[in-house]
Write a protein that holds these residues in place. Structure first.
Motif, PDB file in Angstrom:
ATOM      1  N   PHE C  63      -3.003  -1.991   4.830  1.00 18.80           N
ATOM      2  CA  PHE C  63      -3.168  -2.267   2.536  1.00 18.80           C
ATOM      3  C   PHE C  63      -1.970  -1.278   1.910  1.00 18.80           C
ATOM      4  O   PHE C  63      -1.515  -2.283   0.839  1.00 18.80           O
ATOM      5  CB  PHE C  63      -4.590  -1.108   2.019  1.00 18.80           C
ATOM      6  CG  PHE C  63      -4.488   0.330   2.522  1.00 18.80           C
ATOM      7  CD1 PHE C  63      -3.710   1.049   1.117  1.00 18.80           C
ATOM      8  CD2 PHE C  63      -4.833   0.601   3.517  1.00 18.80           C
ATOM      9  CE1 PHE C  63      -3.615   2.271   1.085  1.00 18.80           C
ATOM     10  CE2 PHE C  63      -4.973   2.602   3.257  1.00 18.80           C
ATOM     11  CZ  PHE C  63      -4.208   2.811   2.292  1.00 18.80           C
ATOM     12  N   GLN C  64      -1.137  -0.695   2.959  1.00 20.11           N
ATOM     13  CA  GLN C  64       0.542   0.194   1.990  1.00 20.11           C
ATOM     14  C   GLN C  64       1.079  -1.123   1.494  1.00 20.11           C
ATOM     15  O   GLN C  64       1.033  -2.402   2.350  1.00 20.11           O
ATOM     16  CB  GLN C  64       0.537   0.636   2.694  1.00 20.11           C
ATOM     17  CG  GLN C  64      -0.278   1.681   2.199  1.00 20.11           C
ATOM     18  CD  GLN C  64      -1.018   1.810   3.929  1.00 20.11           C
ATOM     19  OE1 GLN C  64      -0.993   1.203   3.953  1.00 20.11           O
ATOM     20  NE2 GLN C  64      -1.651   4.009   3.885  1.00 20.11           N
ATOM     21  N   ARG C  69       4.310   3.786   5.023  1.00 24.93           N
ATOM     22  CA  ARG C  69       3.454   4.443   3.984  1.00 24.93           C
ATOM     23  C   ARG C  69       2.469   5.779   4.930  1.00 24.93           C
ATOM     24  O   ARG C  69       1.560   6.235   3.193  1.00 24.93           O
ATOM     25  CB  ARG C  69       3.279   4.008   2.861  1.00 24.93           C
ATOM     26  CG  ARG C  69       4.517   2.802   2.253  1.00 24.93           C
ATOM     27  CD  ARG C  69       5.069   3.833   1.287  1.00 24.93           C
ATOM     28  NE  ARG C  69       5.897   3.012   1.196  1.00 24.93           N
ATOM     29  CZ  ARG C  69       7.256   2.980   0.851  1.00 24.93           C
ATOM     30  NH1 ARG C  69       7.946   4.291   0.886  1.00 24.93           N
ATOM     31  NH2 ARG C  69       7.771   2.153  -0.609  1.00 24.93           N
ATOM     32  N   HIS C  71      -0.808   7.143   6.367  1.00 30.58           N
ATOM     33  CA  HIS C  71      -0.804   8.462   5.830  1.00 30.58           C
ATOM     34  C   HIS C  71      -0.696   9.648   6.943  1.00 30.58           C
ATOM     35  O   HIS C  71      -0.581  11.047   6.405  1.00 30.58           O
ATOM     36  CB  HIS C  71      -2.053   8.812   5.472  1.00 30.58           C
ATOM     37  CG  HIS C  71      -2.319  10.853   4.122  1.00 30.58           C
ATOM     38  ND1 HIS C  71      -1.607  10.901   3.349  1.00 30.58           N
ATOM     39  CD2 HIS C  71      -2.991  11.663   4.685  1.00 30.58           C
ATOM     40  CE1 HIS C  71      -1.412  11.848   2.904  1.00 30.58           C
ATOM     41  NE2 HIS C  71      -2.542  12.879   3.882  1.00 30.58           N
ATOM     42  N   ARG C 187       0.259  -4.689   2.704  1.00 31.18           N
ATOM     43  CA  ARG C 187      -0.592  -4.829   0.943  1.00 31.18           C
ATOM     44  C   ARG C 187      -1.499  -6.168   1.391  1.00 31.18           C
ATOM     45  O   ARG C 187      -2.194  -6.929   0.660  1.00 31.18           O
ATOM     46  CB  ARG C 187       0.275  -6.010  -0.177  1.00 31.18           C
ATOM     47  CG  ARG C 187       1.263  -4.815  -0.888  1.00 31.18           C
ATOM     48  CD  ARG C 187       1.514  -5.350  -1.759  1.00 31.18           C
ATOM     49  NE  ARG C 187       2.884  -4.641  -2.361  1.00 31.18           N
ATOM     50  CZ  ARG C 187       2.775  -2.919  -3.575  1.00 31.18           C
ATOM     51  NH1 ARG C 187       1.136  -2.554  -3.378  1.00 31.18           N
ATOM     52  NH2 ARG C 187       3.830  -2.814  -3.468  1.00 31.18           N
ATOM     53  N   THR C 236      -7.394  16.245   1.019  1.00 30.03           N
ATOM     54  CA  THR C 236      -5.747  16.119   0.864  1.00 30.03           C
ATOM     55  C   THR C 236      -5.338  14.584   1.549  1.00 30.03           C
ATOM     56  O   THR C 236      -3.978  15.318   1.762  1.00 30.03           O
ATOM     57  CB  THR C 236      -5.089  16.719   2.342  1.00 30.03           C
ATOM     58  OG1 THR C 236      -6.104  16.864   3.634  1.00 30.03           O
ATOM     59  CG2 THR C 236      -5.968  18.211   2.147  1.00 30.03           C
ATOM     60  N   ALA C 238      -4.332  10.083   1.619  1.00 34.61           N
ATOM     61  CA  ALA C 238      -3.743   9.841   0.670  1.00 34.61           C
ATOM     62  C   ALA C 238      -4.463   8.914  -0.009  1.00 34.61           C
ATOM     63  O   ALA C 238      -5.644   8.816   0.918  1.00 34.61           O
ATOM     64  CB  ALA C 238      -2.586   8.964   1.148  1.00 34.61           C
ATOM     65  N   LYS C 239      -4.200   8.615  -1.576  1.00 36.43           N
ATOM     66  CA  LYS C 239      -5.377   7.724  -2.321  1.00 36.43           C
ATOM     67  C   LYS C 239      -5.979   6.782  -1.530  1.00 36.43           C
ATOM     68  O   LYS C 239      -7.080   6.034  -2.279  1.00 36.43           O
ATOM     69  CB  LYS C 239      -4.625   7.997  -3.528  1.00 36.43           C
ATOM     70  CG  LYS C 239      -4.463   9.186  -4.791  1.00 36.43           C
ATOM     71  CD  LYS C 239      -6.004   9.867  -5.013  1.00 36.43           C
ATOM     72  CE  LYS C 239      -6.582   9.113  -6.120  1.00 36.43           C
ATOM     73  NZ  LYS C 239      -8.086  10.111  -6.309  1.00 36.43           N
ATOM     74  N   GLY C 240      -4.876   6.208  -0.982  1.00 40.19           N
ATOM     75  CA  GLY C 240      -5.981   5.121  -0.046  1.00 40.19           C
ATOM     76  C   GLY C 240      -6.696   4.996   0.830  1.00 40.19           C
ATOM     77  O   GLY C 240      -7.439   4.350   1.428  1.00 40.19           O
ATOM     78  N   LYS C 278      -5.777  15.233  -6.200  1.00 46.57           N
ATOM     79  CA  LYS C 278      -5.479  14.568  -4.891  1.00 46.57           C
ATOM     80  C   LYS C 278      -5.799  16.289  -4.796  1.00 46.57           C
ATOM     81  O   LYS C 278      -5.323  16.833  -5.651  1.00 46.57           O
ATOM     82  CB  LYS C 278      -4.649  14.164  -5.159  1.00 46.57           C
ATOM     83  CG  LYS C 278      -3.177  14.611  -3.860  1.00 46.57           C
ATOM     84  CD  LYS C 278      -3.673  13.663  -2.909  1.00 46.57           C
ATOM     85  CE  LYS C 278      -2.666  14.726  -1.405  1.00 46.57           C
ATOM     86  NZ  LYS C 278      -2.611  14.373  -0.201  1.00 46.57           N
ATOM     87  N   GLN C 550      -5.825  -3.485  -8.409  1.00 44.62           N
ATOM     88  CA  GLN C 550      -5.972  -1.514  -7.541  1.00 44.62           C
ATOM     89  C   GLN C 550      -7.369  -1.695  -8.072  1.00 44.62           C
ATOM     90  O   GLN C 550      -7.979   0.039  -7.697  1.00 44.62           O
ATOM     91  CB  GLN C 550      -5.639  -0.830  -8.114  1.00 44.62           C
ATOM     92  CG  GLN C 550      -3.890  -1.184  -8.288  1.00 44.62           C
ATOM     93  CD  GLN C 550      -2.567  -0.558  -8.173  1.00 44.62           C
ATOM     94  OE1 GLN C 550      -2.600   0.403  -9.612  1.00 44.62           O
ATOM     95  NE2 GLN C 550      -2.154  -0.323  -7.760  1.00 44.62           N
TER      96      GLN C 550
END
Lengths: 231, 250, 636
Positions: C63-64, C69, C71, C187, C236, C238-240, C278, C550
């Motif tokens: 998805f990044q 990217r 985590h 993505r 901790t 990642a946001k995604g 976060k 988003q």
């Protein structure tokens, strides 16, 4: 041929070309400056120097070599400017330097353009003695081609022209302060150990050339305006 | 703790998609805690926008601890904002003052087209890596790890270069939108290691070629890339790359 | 009864025997098989690259914006391997034993032994790729002791081990992309699993840039989609990071195992306010030199340096004299919670304890401390705005890793044939508590060295029907995805996705976090469905489905967390014992330590989905310990 096409076809190769021609031009500027110091000594000294220089074996070949360095340097940087503009078609509304910008690095394009104009004028002015018209120089009136010292003295009477020359001196100094050390980086001749030293040398080189040429210009302005005797 | 609150105004680039023209929108935010990260300030604006039924600002981010390389924007004309050696997610509001107007723009480069608002397409970096940023070993059949001795100095230099997070700040800050710091970091990482020797010439040639084909600009040694790099990747890597390129010619 | 397909024979020979007995796929035939890999962390990247190198056709999704990217990149400390380069008594068996014990005897022996076996190959592989591990002056690899281990088996690359390992796997992945053997879809988010005739045969995805919903068919699907720590909102992770891929596979028949096993890491930078998005981990290596304390008096609001020595409570040293500040993660976290619950927490929120380096600085000098922890101290100063050389750090536990996940057998295959689960997304190797530096090891073990064999075994031993994306199962799955997207966009409510997520996070943190009890869990089981119902009536999702949106992405993920959380809480409620990271207040020793119930709970709890808003069915896989003797952990 493949090497040449790899070099000319690559961004890193183009840096090499700009770097190598830049260093050649630096060498030229230095020699030209040292030669011109003879102007401070006087007419005889300068004309002797000019005569000896032209008498050097292979002088034309060397001259052509430097001329092509200039041409390639100019052509390549113009090409790069267009490429770089294309790489960022839309500019930032706000763009600041993150604090490492130097006078030299920030103004290469401006000083470069000035120097291009200057170079063209300087050649027409001294080398080819076309602008300004030298017909009014007494020797010319007498039907003899004026020597280079006479051309210089005649031109440097004009304050506007002297200021233009001083502008050229400052620009070449600034341009070199970035370009000289930058060439080493481009050619990969860089190490963290001696890079600060190289930057200092580069700056000193720039200052020397800028001040030196300014001094010569001012000196010639004064000499040319003191008396017409030398003409 | 020294935490306090400030009022700032964000002037943010909004652009619906690659085809449309964008413009700046202004968003005042009040009572921003100085302990907040910059992205949390954007979160705050977005929560407000959503409450008003408006579209929030699109921006890339993921780990929010400065290592994934996904976030990044020009803040007042500097990539990743005013703090040295940090990503945008690690930039905190204490670096700003009460009453500041902060201009936020996306990375701008032909090779990084804008997708939406502050989101850009950095897949060009992946393409460069795919063209040679690796050692060609397949899984299995490799020698014991200690069979390859590597001087500590070389391992450290390789690590310095390998620390690149691929955020694109170097391209964004370069007056010429050049990707040379990114590309050189990978070339330099592998050229410092014995594992990288076999393919070093081919690697430099192919990665540089790909970088050029993707429309990045040329390096003219302004050093802006080095100054904004959140991982402090050094300019010497570009010199190393240039040497690698020279040796690849012969 | 579920079959975990554990090979017979002595533990040390199981994997070799199994590899030999697994069916093979002829190299020339491999290109006829397509494998989908979802996720590009250590497990997903390494699996994609390895399978492509072998000749399979691979389609990889993340998805990044780039596979680099994922985590895994954030892991700081290191990676364990039983190399015994230090000559200090390490062995495959010892790593196996430590991992089983550290997991509080809730992991499957055969899997863990295999993990320890292949750990040594991982280091070799990574070095060959050019991963710049730390070296000694002689050129050999350096090691350190990590997480209280009694041997030095941790390999590291500065404080960026995860990053360097991921970049290694990513470079292998990119090499295959360049070679045209991997079709990469960045993505792109997986939104459903397609099951045809009982086998996983594809996925439905959404292109996050264009919004296009797409069908992808394959012969096997690999999920390497990470853990579900973000159910807590603050973690901790990642946001995604999300549970969506796992959860949607769960709804298609993959059972969820031990979802209540969550690791809460003791040394994170504390929460500073409501807008916090976060939490940031500070490597647990800090506890080697830092001393943890709180004021003795309740509500003491003086500055830390104004509190005299006699009024400080070094509670870890007091409670655990032999291990002191180095007790395992779960114990340290619970102890911090206990002192904060008493009202002795520090900082504005009262939810923090001090980690004090004053003594270490006095003993070793500021220089030495800077050399050891300089980057961590800088990071702390950047985030907290305080100088840890002068004032003690404030730390607090935070959700960090999830040991639970989709159930897999020895072959890493879920209860849906053809669906494999790798890395943190599966439940298999860490039991109820993961040891430091073992997550990286597991991700790469699964991707480089396990799946190539077990996937071959599956493909070689299976007859595949010819299936295309025109199959009705694809149409049905796509319709489901579309209707969910449309529904989210049509609600146009008044509450933001984040506000729901934060509320869910608080419910879970308070009731299913460091300490759990029947009352809190039962209340949560009531509150979560209410919150979910409100979400589906009142959430705001702006924009459309045909663009980068988003908010829509987040909404889908939070919708899944809201369903998943119920299983998690239910699992915690059902497991009437304490083990590892799962601490039921009802089940503790007199000294407030976790009390296992091996007789009744030495099993994997597996949950089967029965339809929307229906109670899930519990299944059990009994854990058989043939090699390790179960004991009570003690750190006194």
């Amino acid at each position: 041929m493949t090497i040449l096409s790899s070099v000319f076809g690559s961004s890193v190769g183009k840096k090499f070309i700009v770097g190598i021609t830049g260093l050649a031009i630096c060498l030229f500027v230095l020699m030209h400056f040292l030669g011109n110091l003879n102007l401070l000594i006087g007419k005889e000294a300068f004309l002797d120097y000019a005569k000896n220089l032209h008498a050097l074996p292979g002088f034309v070949a060397i001259e052509l070599l430097f001329a092509s360095a200039f041409l390639v340097h100019i052509a390549m940087t113009i090409k790069l400017i267009f490429e770089n503009k294309a790489a960022r078609p839309v500019d930032y509304a706000v763009k600041k330097s993150a604090g490492v910008k130097t006078l030299g690095s920030a103004t290469t394009m401006i000083t470069g353009i000035y120097l291009l104009l200057f170079l063209v004028f300087h050649l027409l002015n001294i080398k080819f003695a076309i602008i300004p018209s030298i017909d009014t120089i007494p020797t010319a009136i007498a039907g003899v081609t004026p020597n280079v010292y006479e051309v210089i003295s005649y031109s440097f009477k004009n304050l506007g022209l002297v200021l233009f020359y001083i502008g050229g001196a400052v620009c070449v100094g600034i341009h070199i302060s970035h370009g000289f050390q930058s060439s080493f980086q481009s050619l990969g001749l860089n190490s963290p150990k001696y890079m600060p030293l190289l930057r200092t040398i580069s700056n000193l080189f720039g200052v020397l050339v800028a001040i030196g040429y300014t001094v010569i210009s001012v000196f010639m302005f004064i000499v040319a305006n003191m008396k017409g005797a030398t003409l | 703790m020294g935490s306090s609150t400030i009022n700032v105004t964000l002037k943010v680039w909004r652009q619906k998609n690659a085809e449309t023209k964008g413009e700046f929108e202004t968003y005042p935010i009040n009572n921003v805690s100085t302990d907040m990260s910059f992205l949390e300030a954007l979160d705050t604006v977005n929560e407000q926008l959503l409450q008003q039924g408006k579209e929030p600002i699109a921006f890339d981010h993921d780990c929010r601890e400065g290592i994934c390389g996904m976030c990044g924007a020009m803040v007042d004309g500097i990539a990743h904002g005013p703090d040295k050696a940090v990503t945008l997610c690690q930039t905190h509001m204490r670096s700003f003052h009460n009453g500041d107007t902060i201009v936020v723009e996306p990375w701008r480069a032909k090779a990084f087209p804008i997708i939406k608002d502050l989101v850009t397409d950095r897949s060009a970096f992946d393409k460069i890596i795919a063209s040679g940023g690796y050692v060609s070993v397949s899984t299995g059949g490799v020698p014991d790890a200690n069979a390859i001795l590597i001087p500590k100095k070389d391992a450290d230099l390789a690590m310095d270069a390998a620390a690149c997070i691929g955020c694109g700040a170097c391209v964004a800050s370069c007056p010429n939108a050049s990707a040379m710091l990114f590309v050189s970091a990978k070339i330099s990482h592998l050229s410092h290691l014995p594992q990288g020797q076999v393919e070093r010439k081919e690697r430099a040639k192919r990665m540089i070629q790909t970088m050029d084909d993707l429309g990045f600009g040329n390096c003219s040694n302004h050093r802006e890339c080095e100054a904004v790099c959140p991982k402090e990747i050094k300019l010497e890597n570009i010199a190393t790359m240039n040497r690698e390129f020279a040796s690849s010619l012969f | 009864m579920i079959d975990a397909k554990i090979p017979s024979g002595p533990i040390a020979e199981k994997w070799s025997t199994h590899k030999f007995e697994s069916k093979l796929v002829n190299p020339a035939n491999r290109r006829k098989f397509t494998v989908i890999v979802v996720g590009t962390g250590l497990a997903g990247s390494s699996a994609s690259a390895t399978l492509a190198e072998m000749g399979y056709k691979v389609k990889t999704f993340c998805f990044q914006d780039s596979p680099r990217r994922a985590h895994s990149i954030a892991a700081q400390g290191g990676i364990n391997a039983a190399k015994n380069y230090r000559n200090d008594g390490d062995s495959v068996y010892r790593l196996f034993y430590d991992t089983i014990k550290g997991g509080d005897y809730r992991a499957r022996e055969a899997n863990v032994h295999r993990l320890a076996e292949v750990s040594v190959n991982i280091i070799d592989q990574c070095v060959a790729q050019g991963v710049p591990f730390a070296r000694e002056y002689g050129g050999m690899l350096d090691n350190r002791s990590f997480g209280g281990a009694q041997v030095s088996r941790t390999f590291y690359a500065r404080g960026q081990t995860g990053q360097q390992l991921l970049l290694g796997a990513y470079s292998a992945l990119e090499r295959q992309i360049g070679a045209g053997t991997i079709e990469m879809h960045p993505r792109t988010e997986m939104l459903d699993l397609v099951v045809v005739n009982g086998k996983a045969r594809g996925i439905i995805t959404r292109n996050l840039v264009t919004g296009k919903i797409e069908r992808h068919v394959a012969d096997a699907v690999l999920l390497a989609t990470g853990g579900y720590g973000n159910a807590f909102f603050l973690s901790t992770n990642a946001k995604g990071c999300n549970v969506t891929a796992s959860w949607r596979a769960h709804k298609k028949g993959a059972w969820m195992a031990n979802p209540c096993f969550t690791q809460i890491h003791p040394t994170c930078i504390p929460v500073h306010g409501d807008i916090q998005s976060k939490l940031t981990l500070m490597s647990e290596g800090l506890r080697n030199d830092g001393r943890v304390w709180v004021p003795k008096a309740i509500g003491d609001k003086r500055k830390p340096n104004d509190i005299p020595e006699s009024e400080r409570d070094y509670y870890l040293e007091r409670r655990y004299p032999s291990f002191g500040n180095l007790v395992p993660r779960d114990v340290a976290s619970r102890a911090a919670k206990a002192v904060c619950d008493e009202g002795r927490g520090v900082g504005e929120s009262g939810l923090a304890v001090y980690l004090d380096f004053a003594d270490a600085i006095k003993r070793l000098g500021k220089e030495k401390i800077a050399e050891k922890y300089g980057n961590l101290f800088d990071m702390y100063r950047q985030i907290a705005g305080e100088n840890p050389y002068e004032v003690p750090m404030r730390i607090f536990p935070a959700v960090h890793y999830t040991m639970g996940g989709l159930w897999v057998d020895y072959n890493l295959m879920s209860t849906v044939p053809g669906l494999f689960v790798l890395g943190e997304a599966n439940f298999s190797d860490h039991g109820a508590n993961r040891l430091g530096a073992s997550a990286l090891m597991q991700g790469l073990a699964d991707g480089y060295f396990v799946i190539p064999y077990t996937l071959g075994g599956y493909i070689g031993g299976t007859v595949f029907d010819a299936v295309t994306t025109d199959h009705p199962a694809f149409a049905e799955a796509e319709a489901n995805v579309r209707s969910m997207t449309d529904k989210l966009l049509s609600i146009k409510g008044k509450r933001t996705v984040d506000s729901f997520h934060k509320e869910l996070g608080k419910i879970l943190w308070n009731n299913c976090g460091m300490a759990r009890n029947k009352q809190g869990l039962t209340e949560s089981l009531q509150r979560i469905p209410e919150l979910r119902a409100e979400f589906w009536e009142n959430v705001i999702v702006t924009g459309s489905g045909d663009e980068l949106n988003q908010t829509l992405e987040k909404a889908g993920r939070v919708a899944d967390f809201l369903e998943f959380a119920e299983v998690m809480v239910n699992d915690a409620l059902t497991r009437e014992e304490s083990c590892g990271g799962h601490f039921r207040e009802e089940h503790q020793t007199e000294e407030n330590e976790a009390k296992r119930d091996d007789e009744n709970f030495s099993h994997v709890a597996m949950w089967e989905y029965n339809g929307p808003d229906k109670k899930e069915t519990l299944h059990k896989e009994q854990l058989v310990f043939e090699n390790v003797k179960l004991t009570q952990r003690s750190y006194k």
